[in-house]
Design a protein around this motif. Structure first.
Motif, PDB file in Angstrom:
ATOM      1  N   VAL A 433      36.553  53.473  58.603  1.00 39.63           N
ATOM      2  CA  VAL A 433      37.696  54.320  58.927  1.00 39.63           C
ATOM      3  C   VAL A 433      37.424  55.120  60.201  1.00 39.63           C
ATOM      4  CG1 VAL A 433      39.116  56.261  58.151  1.00 39.63           C
ATOM      5  CG2 VAL A 433      38.476  54.470  56.532  1.00 39.63           C
ATOM      6  N   ASN A 434      36.218  55.667  60.334  1.00 40.68           N
ATOM      7  CA  ASN A 434      35.879  56.461  61.520  1.00 40.68           C
ATOM      8  C   ASN A 434      35.968  55.614  62.787  1.00 40.68           C
ATOM      9  OD1 ASN A 434      35.462  58.744  59.982  1.00 40.68           O
ATOM     10  ND2 ASN A 434      33.248  58.399  59.773  1.00 40.68           N
ATOM     11  N   ASN A 435      35.507  54.373  62.708  1.00 42.42           N
ATOM     12  CA  ASN A 435      35.579  53.492  63.875  1.00 42.42           C
ATOM     13  C   ASN A 435      37.036  53.163  64.228  1.00 42.42           C
ATOM     14  OD1 ASN A 435      32.816  53.402  64.214  1.00 42.42           O
ATOM     15  ND2 ASN A 435      32.553  51.490  63.050  1.00 42.42           N
ATOM     16  N   ALA A 436      37.839  52.946  63.207  1.00 38.71           N
ATOM     17  CA  ALA A 436      39.247  52.647  63.450  1.00 38.71           C
ATOM     18  C   ALA A 436      39.942  53.820  64.125  1.00 38.71           C
ATOM     19  CB  ALA A 436      39.945  52.308  62.135  1.00 38.71           C
ATOM     20  N   VAL A 437      39.640  55.026  63.668  1.00 34.88           N
ATOM     21  CA  VAL A 437      40.238  56.222  64.253  1.00 34.88           C
ATOM     22  C   VAL A 437      39.751  56.409  65.692  1.00 34.88           C
ATOM     23  CG1 VAL A 437      40.296  58.738  64.127  1.00 34.88           C
ATOM     24  CG2 VAL A 437      40.626  57.379  62.052  1.00 34.88           C
ATOM     25  N   ALA A 438      38.463  56.163  65.908  1.00 37.16           N
ATOM     26  CA  ALA A 438      37.880  56.389  67.237  1.00 37.16           C
ATOM     27  C   ALA A 438      38.327  55.369  68.266  1.00 37.16           C
ATOM     28  CB  ALA A 438      36.345  56.387  67.122  1.00 37.16           C
ATOM     29  N   TYR A 439      38.432  54.112  67.855  1.00 36.43           N
ATOM     30  CA  TYR A 439      38.720  53.048  68.822  1.00 36.43           C
ATOM     31  C   TYR A 439      40.148  52.485  68.740  1.00 36.43           C
ATOM     32  CZ  TYR A 439      33.649  53.205  69.207  1.00 36.43           C
ATOM     33  OH  TYR A 439      32.346  53.628  69.397  1.00 36.43           O
ATOM     34  N   GLY A 440      40.884  52.888  67.698  1.00 36.59           N
ATOM     35  CA  GLY A 440      42.277  52.455  67.606  1.00 36.59           C
ATOM     36  C   GLY A 440      42.476  51.002  67.262  1.00 36.59           C
ATOM     37  N   SER A 441      41.536  50.409  66.563  1.00 37.28           N
ATOM     38  CA  SER A 441      41.667  49.007  66.172  1.00 37.28           C
ATOM     39  C   SER A 441      41.098  48.807  64.776  1.00 37.28           C
ATOM     40  CB  SER A 441      40.953  48.087  67.166  1.00 37.28           C
ATOM     41  OG  SER A 441      39.567  48.350  67.160  1.00 37.28           O
ATOM     42  N   ILE A 442      41.669  47.841  64.050  1.00 34.39           N
ATOM     43  CA  ILE A 442      41.244  47.554  62.681  1.00 34.39           C
ATOM     44  C   ILE A 442      41.072  46.055  62.540  1.00 34.39           C
ATOM     45  CG2 ILE A 442      41.799  47.809  60.225  1.00 34.39           C
ATOM     46  CD1 ILE A 442      43.736  50.032  60.987  1.00 34.39           C
ATOM     47  N   ASP A 443      39.898  45.639  62.098  1.00 31.29           N
ATOM     48  CA  ASP A 443      39.645  44.211  61.925  1.00 31.29           C
ATOM     49  C   ASP A 443      40.431  43.628  60.753  1.00 31.29           C
ATOM     50  OD1 ASP A 443      37.932  44.158  64.088  1.00 31.29           O
ATOM     51  OD2 ASP A 443      36.155  44.594  62.868  1.00 31.29           O
ATOM     52  N   TYR A 444      40.514  44.390  59.656  1.00 33.95           N
ATOM     53  CA  TYR A 444      41.203  43.906  58.458  1.00 33.95           C
ATOM     54  C   TYR A 444      42.217  44.964  58.007  1.00 33.95           C
ATOM     55  CZ  TYR A 444      37.288  40.672  58.461  1.00 33.95           C
ATOM     56  OH  TYR A 444      36.367  39.718  58.824  1.00 33.95           O
ATOM     57  N   PRO A 445      43.439  44.948  58.567  1.00 35.73           N
ATOM     58  CA  PRO A 445      44.446  45.969  58.225  1.00 35.73           C
ATOM     59  C   PRO A 445      44.782  46.035  56.740  1.00 35.73           C
ATOM     60  CG  PRO A 445      45.115  44.699  60.154  1.00 35.73           C
ATOM     61  CD  PRO A 445      43.924  44.000  59.575  1.00 35.73           C
ATOM     62  N   GLU A 446      44.708  44.865  56.041  1.00 34.28           N
ATOM     63  CA  GLU A 446      45.059  44.858  54.614  1.00 34.28           C
ATOM     64  C   GLU A 446      44.111  45.723  53.797  1.00 34.28           C
ATOM     65  OE1 GLU A 446      44.210  42.174  56.320  1.00 34.28           O
ATOM     66  OE2 GLU A 446      46.054  41.029  56.656  1.00 34.28           O
ATOM     67  N   SER A 447      42.865  45.844  54.236  1.00 38.22           N
ATOM     68  CA  SER A 447      41.864  46.602  53.489  1.00 38.22           C
ATOM     69  C   SER A 447      41.814  48.074  53.889  1.00 38.22           C
ATOM     70  CB  SER A 447      40.469  45.990  53.700  1.00 38.22           C
ATOM     71  OG  SER A 447      40.459  44.630  53.353  1.00 38.22           O
ATOM     72  N   PHE A 448      42.464  48.404  54.994  1.00 37.07           N
ATOM     73  CA  PHE A 448      42.359  49.762  55.509  1.00 37.07           C
ATOM     74  C   PHE A 448      42.873  50.817  54.526  1.00 37.07           C
ATOM     75  CE2 PHE A 448      43.642  53.253  58.441  1.00 37.07           C
ATOM     76  CZ  PHE A 448      42.373  53.541  58.936  1.00 37.07           C
ATOM     77  N   PRO A 449      44.013  50.608  53.842  1.00 41.57           N
ATOM     78  CA  PRO A 449      44.463  51.618  52.871  1.00 41.57           C
ATOM     79  C   PRO A 449      43.411  51.902  51.801  1.00 41.57           C
ATOM     80  CG  PRO A 449      46.240  50.102  53.344  1.00 41.57           C
ATOM     81  CD  PRO A 449      45.014  49.526  53.986  1.00 41.57           C
TER      82      PRO A 449
END
Length: 475
Positions: A433-449
């Motif tokens: 989550v921290n990486n997604a917030v910092a870099y603005g990208s998500i490898d697996y959006p389905e798992s992010f929630p």
């Protein structure tokens, strides 16, 4: 937030199709066009699964027919099956419609309603009277003499004579009601039949078997009258079972029932996604999430959206819970093939689950939706899961059902992750989550929630959700 329930929609003559989430207006148009041209006796069987919205459709069809100047009489069979004979219920419904019409137009009926009702009551009672008369000779108070037998037979003949007269009176009364309601009789002049009288029978498949079968037989025997059309709703399963319960399993019930229907019309299967929109508004979720779908419409397309979602979950912004539940609900309902009534009940349970979360209590909208739908679609398996809240109990059902929609795959991830969630899992989720917030990208959006919700917990498992359902729903 206040609890809600699905309102029972009642269409009005001013707004018949304003509320048509299942797109059934064309179905009503088809039946109306068919009925308009019928001048002979006719029985239409309207079929749809239990909970598929037949009752609302019949209300809309009735209004559509009335707008086309075709008079209708409605009979709720289930509300009248306390009667010994459905003939009385049919006649009472006709009499009510005649009385309403007479009041509106200041007219008088051609034949007394009391006469029609008396004829129906006579037809409903004579068999018992005949039996009482003919068996009286066997009672101790009678001597088995020729005089006694003659007296019993005379009494029986009187009952039979009354029944024959009542049968004739009944048919005459039905014709008079047809003429009065369709405007066929103008003074002493009786014109041709140019439109029918339509009698709609709903909820027949919910009645006790003997009443349901007798209703069909009464329609066949006494309403075989030109210009009288019946529309009889059924789920297509209970009536055959009712026939077999009355006449034995050896009878071909399907063939027997075909004798009663001239035409069979199957309502199209409801669309779960359309109905989810109805539930969304009916339960007031549109006030909670006025933006609509907050998550998947946006699809985490930007860093700002990722940050907003992360902060929203951390601050227990319930709008995201409702949004995620709304997104997955129609998919699970469609996957488990829930009927409309099942969907409404499942949505009610899901609504209660979300509204009863504590101020800082994590919600599991995806798994909650799965359980709510299982409760009304796969009750036996639901009970097993509640009693044994393990990853295997969840996954066995998910694998067995084989969901085709790829968006349902995160359900498997949730169940798998919660079965062995620990500090290491929590740390990995935090990094993701921290990486997604910092870099603005998500490898697996389905798992992010899932990772966003779970990153603060080190010891949480499936029992956290099943215990909630144990409190909310009978197990």
């Amino acid at each position: 937030m206040s609890l809600s329930k699905l309102p029972q929609h009642s269409p009005s003559s001013k707004d018949i199709w304003g509320h048509d989430p299942l797109a059934r207006r064309q179905c009503a148009n088809t039946l109306t066009q068919l009925i308009q041209g019928i001048t002979k006796p006719y029985v239409i069987g309207l079929y749809g699964p239990w909970g598929s919205g037949k009752t609302v459709f019949l209300q809309q069809l009735q209004l559509e027919l009335e707008s086309a100047k075709i008079p209708t009489v409605r009979v709720d069979a289930w509300r009248t099956d306390y009667l010994a004979d459905p003939l009385v219920a049919l006649v009472e419904a006709i009499n009510r419609r005649q009385a309403d019409e007479a009041t509106i137009h200041g007219a008088s009926v051609t034949r007394s309603s009391d006469e029609l009702l008396e004829a129906s009551l006579t037809m409903a009672l004579p068999l018992a009277e005949i039996g009482a008369a003919t068996t009286a000779v066997a009672t101790p108070g009678w001597a088995a003499t020729g005089a006694a037998i003659k007296g019993a037979l005379t009494a029986a003949k009187e009952v039979v004579s009354r029944r024959v007269k009542a049968s004739n009176d009944l048919r005459i009364g039905i014709k008079c009601a047809r003429d009065f309601l369709t405007g066929r009789r103008k003074g002493d002049v009786v014109g041709p039949i140019i439109k029918p009288l339509v009698i709609i029978i709903d909820e027949l498949d919910r009645c006790r078997p003997d009443y349901a079968v007798r209703m069909l037989e009464r329609v066949k025997h006494f309403f075989d009258v030109n210009g009288v059309v019946f529309v009889i709703a059924s789920d297509g399963k209970n009536l055959p079972a009712a026939v077999n319960s009355q006449y034995g399993s050896g009878l071909d019930s399907e063939e027997y029932l075909r004798k009663f229907f001239d035409y069979e019309y199957m309502l199209p299967d409801p669309n779960a996604h359309q109905f989810a929109g109805v539930l969304f508004q009916s339960f007031g979720w549109d006030e909670i999430v006025p933006e609509g779908n907050m998550l998947f419409d946006q699809g985490f397309g930007s860093q700002a959206e990722i940050i907003a979602y992360s902060k929203g979950i951390s601050s227990y912004d319930r709008r995201y819970d409702y949004s995620e539940a709304l997104d997955i609900f129609p998919k699970v309902a469609d996957w488990l093939d829930l009927k409309l009534r099942d969907q409404a009940q499942a949505f009610t349970l899901l609504d209660v689950y979300l509204r009863t979360r504590g101020r800082e209590e994590i919600a599991f909208p995806q798994l909650a939706t799965f359980l709510a739908c299982m409760r009304f679609g796969r009750e036996k398996k639901y009970r097993e899961i509640i009693k044994n809240p393990t990853s295997q109990s969840f996954l066995s059902q998910m694998v067995f059902e084989r969901p085709q929609d790829k968006s349902l795959k995160p359900l498997v991830e949730w169940a798998t992750a919660l079965s062995s969630w620990n500090r290491t899992s929590q740390q990995k989720a935090s990094v993701l989550v921290n990486n997604a917030v910092a870099y603005g990208s998500i490898d697996y959006p389905e798992s992010f929630p899932m990772h966003t919700r779970m990153r603060r917990f080190t010891d949480i498992d499936l029992s956290h959700i099943t215990s909630s359902f144990s409190r909310l729903a009978t197990t």
